[in-house]
Enzyme design. Structure first.
Site, short mmCIF file in Angstrom:
data_model
loop_
_atom_site.label_atom_id
_atom_site.label_comp_id
_atom_site.label_asym_id
_atom_site.label_seq_id
_atom_site.Cartn_x
_atom_site.Cartn_y
_atom_site.Cartn_z
N PRO A 41 10.17 19.09 12.78
CA PRO A 41 11.12 20.20 13.00
C PRO A 41 11.41 20.44 14.48
CG PRO A 41 9.57 20.78 11.29
CD PRO A 41 9.06 19.51 11.90
N TYR A 42 10.40 20.26 15.32
CA TYR A 42 10.59 20.42 16.77
C TYR A 42 11.59 19.39 17.29
CZ TYR A 42 9.41 20.05 21.76
OH TYR A 42 9.47 19.97 23.12
N TYR A 43 11.43 18.14 16.85
CA TYR A 43 12.35 17.09 17.30
C TYR A 43 13.76 17.32 16.76
CZ TYR A 43 9.06 14.05 19.67
OH TYR A 43 8.19 13.53 20.59
N LYS A 89 15.30 19.95 19.02
CA LYS A 89 15.64 19.39 20.33
C LYS A 89 16.84 18.45 20.22
CE LYS A 89 12.74 21.34 23.14
NZ LYS A 89 13.28 22.28 24.15
N ILE A 92 5.46 16.86 13.95
CA ILE A 92 6.25 17.93 14.59
C ILE A 92 7.74 17.63 14.45
CG2 ILE A 92 4.48 18.75 16.19
CD1 ILE A 92 5.70 16.94 18.35
#
Length: 215
Positions: A128-130, A133, A126
């Site tokens: 891209p999520y990190y 954020k 994940i």
């Protein structure tokens, strides 16, 4: 304190809204993205506004105008691609920062991700999520707003225990969504959390004690 919750229909958001509604010291406005979500909240006597994080800063400014604090818990969700992650978790968050500055909402609480500030620890599945954020956090820190960035560990749907560990003492672990909600609300007026970012997991200390002991 008048609190606007963006992402009020999510699992953590629902806990936050419920607790704020029952509070003697705070009031809540829930911001959701669908009219049917807003209608459901209104049936329960919760003030709700429909606003789209992919819309304009001006529309978001209207949604949060008059608030004392903003809690950002919105996310694109695990079933979307990196494009939506970029548009919601990064650009959507930044738009709310711009909107907050535009209408004078100085207090801003952000839900981030555990170790989002440490690239070497990011889950490759994940990533891209990190990334989203990480950069949303950095832009919030540079925004001039009175921010608190809360970085919870693995989220679980278990009963709240109201015991947490924060900051450098927090090792990779889990935390109940309800305890994340309790912690977010506790940060609102806790000066020890002002302009701070910290990891959060279930642990050994009461929420108040843990936050007051932040270095």
């Amino acid at each position: 304190m008048k609190v606007v919750v963006i992402g009020a229909n999510g699992q953590i958001g629902q806990h936050v809204v419920k607790e704020l509604q029952q509070s003697d010291t705070h009031s809540v406005t829930a911001v959701v993205r669908k009219e049917e979500q807003a209608e459901k909240l209104k049936v329960n006597n919760i003030q709700a506004i429909v606003a789209d994080l992919e819309g304009t800063v001006e529309d978001l400014a209207k949604a949060i105008s008059g608030a004392d604090a903003l809690v950002f818990i919105a996310g694109s969700g695990g079933n979307t691609g990196p494009d939506k992650t970029l548009l919601i978790d990064l650009d959507g968050a930044v738009k709310t920062m711009e909107a907050a500055k535009q209408v004078g909402v100085d207090r801003y609480i952000m839900v981030s991700a555990f170790d989002a500030d440490k690239r070497q620890t990011w889950n490759e599945g994940i990533r891209p999520y990190y990334v989203a954020k990480h950069y949303a956090d950095r832009l919030l820190e540079a925004s001039g707003l009175n921010y608190t960035i809360v970085r919870p560990g693995g989220l679980v749907n278990k009963p709240s225990i109201r015991k947490i560990t924060v900051g450098v003492e927090a090792k990779p672990s889990t935390i109940t969504r309800e305890d994340v909600a309790h912690t977010l609300i506790a940060t609102l007026e806790n000066k020890k959390t002002y302009r701070r970012a910290f990891n959060l997991v279930n642990g050994e200390h009461s929420i108040e004690t843990a936050l007051n002991n932040l270095d």
